[in-house]
Design a protein around this motif. Structure first.
Motif, PDB file in Angstrom:
ATOM      1  N   LYS A   1      14.940  59.175  51.685  1.00 12.93           N
ATOM      2  CA  LYS A   1      14.440  57.811  51.523  1.00 12.93           C
ATOM      3  C   LYS A   1      13.521  57.795  50.310  1.00 12.93           C
ATOM      4  O   LYS A   1      12.747  58.731  50.091  1.00 12.93           O
ATOM      5  CB  LYS A   1      13.624  57.384  52.755  1.00 12.93           C
ATOM      6  N   GLN A   2      13.622  56.730  49.552  1.00 11.60           N
ATOM      7  CA  GLN A   2      12.746  56.592  48.393  1.00 11.60           C
ATOM      8  C   GLN A   2      11.357  56.179  48.880  1.00 11.60           C
ATOM      9  O   GLN A   2      11.220  55.286  49.717  1.00 11.60           O
ATOM     10  CB  GLN A   2      13.299  55.551  47.428  1.00 11.60           C
ATOM     11  N   VAL A   3      10.363  56.865  48.377  1.00 16.00           N
ATOM     12  CA  VAL A   3       8.988  56.581  48.754  1.00 16.00           C
ATOM     13  C   VAL A   3       8.298  55.924  47.567  1.00 16.00           C
ATOM     14  O   VAL A   3       8.378  56.416  46.430  1.00 16.00           O
ATOM     15  CB  VAL A   3       8.247  57.900  49.135  1.00 16.00           C
ATOM     16  N   LYS A   4       7.639  54.803  47.819  1.00 14.60           N
ATOM     17  CA  LYS A   4       6.886  54.130  46.759  1.00 14.60           C
ATOM     18  C   LYS A   4       5.501  54.737  46.685  1.00 14.60           C
ATOM     19  O   LYS A   4       4.810  54.847  47.685  1.00 14.60           O
ATOM     20  CB  LYS A   4       6.806  52.637  47.041  1.00 14.60           C
ATOM     21  N   LEU A   5       5.145  55.154  45.515  1.00 10.52           N
ATOM     22  CA  LEU A   5       3.823  55.747  45.313  1.00 10.52           C
ATOM     23  C   LEU A   5       2.828  54.637  44.998  1.00 10.52           C
ATOM     24  O   LEU A   5       3.143  53.699  44.270  1.00 10.52           O
ATOM     25  CB  LEU A   5       3.856  56.763  44.194  1.00 10.52           C
ATOM     26  N   ALA A   6       1.657  54.773  45.532  1.00  9.04           N
ATOM     27  CA  ALA A   6       0.619  53.748  45.321  1.00  9.04           C
ATOM     28  C   ALA A   6      -0.027  53.903  43.964  1.00  9.04           C
ATOM     29  O   ALA A   6      -0.056  54.887  43.338  1.00  9.04           O
ATOM     30  CB  ALA A   6      -0.432  53.827  46.410  1.00  9.04           C
TER      31      ALA A   6
END
Length: 122
Positions: A117-122
């Motif tokens: 799963k693609q994780v969005k970085l903050a």
């Protein structure tokens, strides 16, 4: 052999032929260890309990007709593969017949995930 097996596996994955899948998986595991045992220097990584587990898997499969198979890592560890719809009977077999071969009676139960799963970085 590996190239031939990869070609065969593609067909097997399309057809769902579990018996042929088992033949290839176990053949690959045993071939790897055979190569290590016959190389120079040689390596004997299978232990007596490894062979005992393999023989119990053969017997279980013969007696039940279920699709449990084994593969081996580059050591003495046995990894078991089986369809999810045969999980209950297989886990009963593991607990009744194979735990005695596991250090401290421990084993890892794992399953195939749903992928990355693609994780969005903050």
């Amino acid at each position: 052999q590996a190239h031939d097996h990869l070609d065969e596996l593609q067909k097997i994955f399309r057809s769902g032929d579990l018996e042929e899948f088992i033949k290839i998986v176990e053949s690959e595991a045993l071939t790897l260890h055979a190569m290590m045992m016959t190389s120079q220097p040689y390596f004997l990584l299978m232990k007596p309990n490894t062979l005992a587990i393999i023989n119990r898997v053969f017997k279980f499969r013969e007696e039940t007709g279920l699709h449990l198979c084994f593969t081996l890592d580059a050591g003495a560890n046995v990894h078991l593969l089986y369809p999810d719809n045969e999980k209950e009977e297989t886990l009963e077999f593991i607990k009744a017949e194979l735990l005695q071969y596991c250090q401290g009676g421990q084993y890892i139960e794992d399953h195939v995930g749903k992928g990355a799963k693609q994780v969005k970085l903050a």
